[in-house]
Structure formats: C-alpha cells, structure tokens
Motif scaffolding. Structure first.
Motif, PDB file in Angstrom:
ATOM      1  N   GLN A 156      -6.985   1.936  -1.056  1.00 45.50           N
ATOM      2  CA  GLN A 156      -7.863   1.565  -2.157  1.00 45.50           C
ATOM      3  C   GLN A 156      -9.309   1.893  -1.804  1.00 45.50           C
ATOM      4  OE1 GLN A 156      -7.172  -2.504  -3.206  1.00 45.50           O
ATOM      5  NE2 GLN A 156      -5.027  -2.133  -3.670  1.00 45.50           N
ATOM      6  N   HIS A 170      -8.714  -4.191  -7.297  1.00 49.46           N
ATOM      7  CA  HIS A 170      -7.533  -4.694  -8.003  1.00 49.46           C
ATOM      8  C   HIS A 170      -7.868  -6.075  -8.555  1.00 49.46           C
ATOM      9  CE1 HIS A 170      -5.912  -6.208  -3.777  1.00 49.46           C
ATOM     10  NE2 HIS A 170      -7.191  -6.454  -3.954  1.00 49.46           N
ATOM     11  N   SER A 172      -6.108  -8.684  -7.870  1.00 45.71           N
ATOM     12  CA  SER A 172      -5.560  -9.693  -6.953  1.00 45.71           C
ATOM     13  C   SER A 172      -6.606 -10.693  -6.414  1.00 45.71           C
ATOM     14  CB  SER A 172      -4.820  -9.019  -5.798  1.00 45.71           C
ATOM     15  OG  SER A 172      -3.761  -8.221  -6.299  1.00 45.71           O
ATOM     16  N   GLN A 175      -6.356 -14.070  -7.759  1.00 45.32           N
ATOM     17  CA  GLN A 175      -5.388 -14.990  -7.120  1.00 45.32           C
ATOM     18  C   GLN A 175      -6.106 -15.865  -6.099  1.00 45.32           C
ATOM     19  OE1 GLN A 175      -1.592 -13.758  -5.399  1.00 45.32           O
ATOM     20  NE2 GLN A 175      -1.798 -11.764  -6.398  1.00 45.32           N
ATOM     21  N   ARG A 198     -11.654   2.342  -8.405  1.00 45.74           N
ATOM     22  CA  ARG A 198     -11.241   3.017  -7.179  1.00 45.74           C
ATOM     23  C   ARG A 198     -11.778   4.439  -7.171  1.00 45.74           C
ATOM     24  NH1 ARG A 198      -4.848   1.240  -6.596  1.00 45.74           N
ATOM     25  NH2 ARG A 198      -5.249  -0.966  -6.963  1.00 45.74           N
ATOM     26  N   GLN A 211      -6.170  -3.695 -15.082  1.00 42.98           N
ATOM     27  CA  GLN A 211      -4.932  -4.288 -14.574  1.00 42.98           C
ATOM     28  C   GLN A 211      -4.712  -5.653 -15.219  1.00 42.98           C
ATOM     29  OE1 GLN A 211      -5.285  -4.563 -10.269  1.00 42.98           O
ATOM     30  NE2 GLN A 211      -4.172  -2.638  -9.992  1.00 42.98           N
ATOM     31  N   GLU A 213      -3.069  -9.021 -13.616  1.00 45.77           N
ATOM     32  CA  GLU A 213      -2.465  -9.715 -12.492  1.00 45.77           C
ATOM     33  C   GLU A 213      -1.699 -10.900 -13.058  1.00 45.77           C
ATOM     34  OE1 GLU A 213      -3.372  -8.468  -9.580  1.00 45.77           O
ATOM     35  OE2 GLU A 213      -2.583  -9.865  -8.097  1.00 45.77           O
ATOM     36  N   PHE A 251       2.985  -4.872   0.354  1.00 47.25           N
ATOM     37  CA  PHE A 251       1.600  -5.284   0.097  1.00 47.25           C
ATOM     38  C   PHE A 251       1.288  -6.369   1.111  1.00 47.25           C
ATOM     39  CE2 PHE A 251       3.338  -4.009  -4.060  1.00 47.25           C
ATOM     40  CZ  PHE A 251       2.431  -3.018  -4.417  1.00 47.25           C
ATOM     41  N   PHE A 253      -0.349  -8.954   0.880  1.00 50.43           N
ATOM     42  CA  PHE A 253      -0.460 -10.311   0.330  1.00 50.43           C
ATOM     43  C   PHE A 253       0.823 -10.805  -0.309  1.00 50.43           C
ATOM     44  CE2 PHE A 253      -1.304  -7.936  -3.555  1.00 50.43           C
ATOM     45  CZ  PHE A 253      -2.027  -6.837  -3.083  1.00 50.43           C
ATOM     46  N   THR A 254       1.915 -10.009  -0.198  1.00 52.88           N
ATOM     47  CA  THR A 254       3.211 -10.500  -0.673  1.00 52.88           C
ATOM     48  C   THR A 254       4.273 -10.208   0.384  1.00 52.88           C
ATOM     49  OG1 THR A 254       3.401  -8.423  -1.913  1.00 52.88           O
ATOM     50  CG2 THR A 254       2.856 -10.389  -3.185  1.00 52.88           C
ATOM     51  N   GLY A 285       3.492  -3.403  -9.203  1.00 55.37           N
ATOM     52  CA  GLY A 285       3.764  -3.885  -7.850  1.00 55.37           C
ATOM     53  C   GLY A 285       3.867  -5.401  -7.893  1.00 55.37           C
ATOM     54  N   SER A 286       4.703  -5.952  -6.998  1.00 63.98           N
ATOM     55  CA  SER A 286       4.910  -7.400  -7.078  1.00 63.98           C
ATOM     56  C   SER A 286       5.447  -7.935  -5.753  1.00 63.98           C
ATOM     57  CB  SER A 286       5.929  -7.706  -8.181  1.00 63.98           C
ATOM     58  OG  SER A 286       7.194  -7.193  -7.799  1.00 63.98           O
ATOM     59  N   GLY A 287       5.702  -9.214  -5.721  1.00 65.76           N
ATOM     60  CA  GLY A 287       6.299  -9.804  -4.531  1.00 65.76           C
ATOM     61  C   GLY A 287       6.138 -11.310  -4.521  1.00 65.76           C
ATOM     62  N   ALA A 308       3.835 -13.024  -7.437  1.00 65.53           N
ATOM     63  CA  ALA A 308       2.669 -12.371  -8.012  1.00 65.53           C
ATOM     64  C   ALA A 308       3.030 -10.945  -8.378  1.00 65.53           C
ATOM     65  CB  ALA A 308       1.503 -12.384  -7.024  1.00 65.53           C
ATOM     66  N   PHE A 309       2.343 -10.436  -9.374  1.00 68.78           N
ATOM     67  CA  PHE A 309       2.536  -9.021  -9.721  1.00 68.78           C
ATOM     68  C   PHE A 309       1.229  -8.473 -10.280  1.00 68.78           C
ATOM     69  CE2 PHE A 309       3.777 -11.656 -13.330  1.00 68.78           C
ATOM     70  CZ  PHE A 309       3.012 -11.124 -14.361  1.00 68.78           C
ATOM     71  N   GLY A 310       1.117  -7.152 -10.249  1.00 63.56           N
ATOM     72  CA  GLY A 310      -0.068  -6.518 -10.812  1.00 63.56           C
ATOM     73  C   GLY A 310       0.340  -5.224 -11.495  1.00 63.56           C
TER      74      GLY A 310
HETATM   75  N1  PHE Z   1      -2.864  -5.508  -6.287  1.00 61.37           N
HETATM   76  C1  PHE Z   1      -1.791  -4.553  -6.171  1.00 61.37           C
HETATM   77  C2  PHE Z   1      -2.322  -3.165  -6.511  1.00 61.37           C
HETATM   78  O1  PHE Z   1      -3.349  -3.073  -7.140  1.00 61.37           O
HETATM   79  C3  PHE Z   1      -0.649  -4.881  -7.079  1.00 61.37           C
HETATM   80  C4  PHE Z   1       0.018  -6.175  -6.740  1.00 61.37           C
HETATM   81  C5  PHE Z   1      -0.402  -7.353  -7.312  1.00 61.37           C
HETATM   82  C6  PHE Z   1       1.086  -6.202  -5.847  1.00 61.37           C
HETATM   83  C7  PHE Z   1       0.237  -8.546  -7.001  1.00 61.37           C
HETATM   84  C8  PHE Z   1       1.713  -7.380  -5.539  1.00 61.37           C
HETATM   85  C9  PHE Z   1       1.317  -8.545  -6.093  1.00 61.37           C
HETATM   86  O2  PHE Z   1      -1.742  -2.159  -6.142  1.00 61.37           O
END
Ligand code: PHE
Length: 340
Positions: A156, A170, A172, A175, A198, A211, A213, A251, A253-254, A285-287, A308-310
């Motif tokens: 990033q 992002h 995130s 969060q 970015r 995005q 989130e 990721f 953070f997940t 993306g998620s986790g 979480a997901f984004g």
């Molecule tokens: N923040 C990540 C991205 O921008 C996406 C993401 C969000 C992944 C939350 C996992 C959980 O690529």
C-alpha cells in the motif's frame, strides 16, 4: 448676423418637428450644430463685430443652440419610444408552443452503488461510521498490527504528509478507531464507507478510490458469521443466484484471512472472458479480526471475537455494470454517466 441666427432658429423649428427617423435627425444636428454647422459658423465670424456687440451675439447664439439641442433631444426620445412600440407589436407570443424540457440529472453511478451497499448493511443491523481521510500512521498501520518496516506496508505505497501522517490507504483504520472508542462495549456492528488513497494509476487502479469496511465484534463470532453475512450481501447486490467462495489469504490484521470471490455474473460461473475462465470474480478481502488488534484496542481476545472485511466500491460497480476501465468513473463524460 442676428438676422441669420433668427433664420436658423426658424428653420430648425420647422424642420425638426416633421422628422421621424434617427438618421435624418442626426443630419439636422450636423447641419446646425456640427463643427461646420450654421450656428457654429455664426459664432466663428463674431470677430467681425464690435466689442460691444460681441457678447450680445454670443448670448443669442448660445440661446439658439440650446433651443435646437432641446428640440433634438425631445424628438429623439419620441422616436425611440415609437421604435420600441413597433418592436413590441411585432413580437408575438405563441402560447401553443411546447415548453422547454428541463433536463434532470441523476446520481453518479458510484454514489448509487455506495448507497445500495449502505442500504443492504443497514438492513442487516449495521451502523455507519466515518473516519478521517488524513490519518495517523498509528491507526492506518500500527494499531492494525502492521509495525514500521513491516513488508505489508509495501502493498500500500502511500501519500505521506509527515512521517506520522498520511492519506489513509484503506478504511481499516476506522476499525482501530472504533474499537479504541467503544471498548469494552459489544456488540460492535459497523460499516465504514469512504475514500482511500494509494500510489497506483492504471485501468483498474486509481490513486483515489472508495472502500466500504465492515466489522462485527461480539461473543463467539465465527467464520460462518462472516460467510453468511457476505453471502447475504452478495445476493442482494448481484442477484439471488450468486454463490461465494473464500480463498485463504493474508492480512496482518486478520487471522485467518480470506479473499472472497463471487460466482461470475456474466457467465454464472461457467467461465468467460470477464472471469478469466475461472467462473469466479474477486470482490473483497476479509478475515477474523486478529487477536493482537483486539488486544491493542483493549478488548480481551479470550472473551470476544469478530470478523472484518473491506471491499472496493469501484470494483463492485465495474463488475455489476461490466465496465473494464475504472477511469471512466472519474472523467465526467456525460455520454458515459447518462447510461446509469
Ligand atoms: N484493508 C484491506 C485492503 O484494503 C481489506 C481488508 C479489510 C481485509 C478488512 C481484511 C479485513 O486491502
């Protein structure tokens, strides 16, 4: 000379009242008051008079000039008024003509998609929270378990303002901000929409994009909750026949992390050009929220868990509408925008 002036006065007094157009009126002005006009000529020849007579004649000539000017002025006003009247009479108003169309615009396709996403998650009980676009390195990276010099930062490449402040890469960091602000409250059920930045620029990447989130913290949240929530979202967004699949990913953070694909909306999963003959399209993306992230915010990872997901809003819009060049969204070409 006095006689001459008297004659001029009489002539002007006869001529001006019968003139009825602007050009003739101007000719009369030139004839009497112009540089070589009759009144002017009399004034010029005053030298021939005796010094006693001169002021008398001068006074008389001025009087006559004023008199003529006055007549001319009144006449001009009259002519202008008549012209206006004629103009108004010629102008007709056709009340049977159709009215002019008022062209109504509509929302930008990305705004429409963004609103749809928000509606779907609001319907599932999520709350909307926004965070700053100019973000601290701490929330964008550190609090998300991405320490300084962590290789994940390279993914990033960012716009830094100072070494500690950057344009968020992002959503995130929202969060991290929310966890910190709400701990130890549960459940936390939030979506965070917004712009991110970015250092990317090509047909499928823009230096600014949007995005959404999503994150949920509660007791005993599992990967099944994540999958169920995303499946419900995908079916409302892309249609009831869609399937999703989770692919292992990473990721910081997940843990575990998953890339989520939706069955191709063009070929229904059979395989086509849009999905590169795989039958699947990657959408987000998620986790499960990393215990470290919960810990940093002050939650006890033994007591609570979360997912979480984004997702990229432009990407969702491109897939939904079959658009292959992201830049179309930002060029403001009405031929493109009017199609939505
Ligand atoms: N923040 C990540 C991205 O921008 C996406 C993401 C969000 C992944 C939350 C996992 C959980 O690529």
């Amino acid at each position: 000379m006095f006689d001459q002036l008297q004659k001029i006065r009489q002539q002007a007094g006869e001529l001006i009242p019968v003139v009825m157009d602007r050009q003739k009126l101007n000719e009369i002005r030139v004839r009497f008051l112009g540089k070589k006009g009759e009144v002017t000529r009399v004034l010029r020849s005053m030298g021939q008079l005796s010094p006693e007579e001169r002021p008398r004649l001068g006074k008389k000539a001025n009087e006559i000039r004023d008199y003529i000017e006055n007549l001319l002025e009144q006449k001009l006003a009259l002519i202008l008024a008549r012209e206006k009247e004629e103009h108004l009479q010629q102008e007709t108003l056709d009340v049977t003509l159709p009215g002019r169309n008022i062209i109504l615009g509509h929302r930008h396709p990305l705004t429409q998609i963004m609103n749809e996403i928000k509606e779907i998650f609001l319907g599932m009980g999520f709350e909307i929270v926004e965070g700053p676009e100019v973000e601290l390195d701490y929330y964008n990276f550190e609090a998300l378990n991405i320490p300084k010099d962590h290789p994940a930062r390279d993914m990033q490449d960012s716009f830094y303002i100072t070494p500690e402040i950057l344009l968020r890469t992002h959503t995130s960091p929202v969060q991290a901000r929310v966890y910190e602000a709400r701990v130890p409250e549960i459940p936390v059920r939030i979506i965070a929409p917004g712009k991110v930045y970015r250092r990317d620029d090509d047909a499928t990447h823009s230096p600014m994009f949007q995005q959404v989130e999503g994150f949920l913290i509660d007791r005993q949240v599992s990967l099944a909750d994540l999958k169920g929530t995303l499946l419900a979202f995908v079916r409302q967004m892309f249609g009831p026949d869609r399937e999703i699949r989770l692919r292992p990913s990473f990721f910081p953070f997940t843990e575990p992390s998953a890339e989520v694909d939706v069955s191709c909306i063009m070929c229904n999963g059979v395989g086509c050009r849009t999905c590169s003959h795989t039958g699947w399209l990657e959408i987000l993306g998620s986790g499960m929220v990393h215990p470290r992230v919960l810990e940093i915010a002050g939650y006890d990872p033994e007591q609570v868990s979360g997912f979480a997901f984004g997702m990229g809003v432009e990407r969702i819009a491109m897939l939904k509408y079959g658009i292959d060049d992201l830049r179309l969204f930002f060029e403001n070409d009405l031929r493109f925008l009017k199609q939505f």
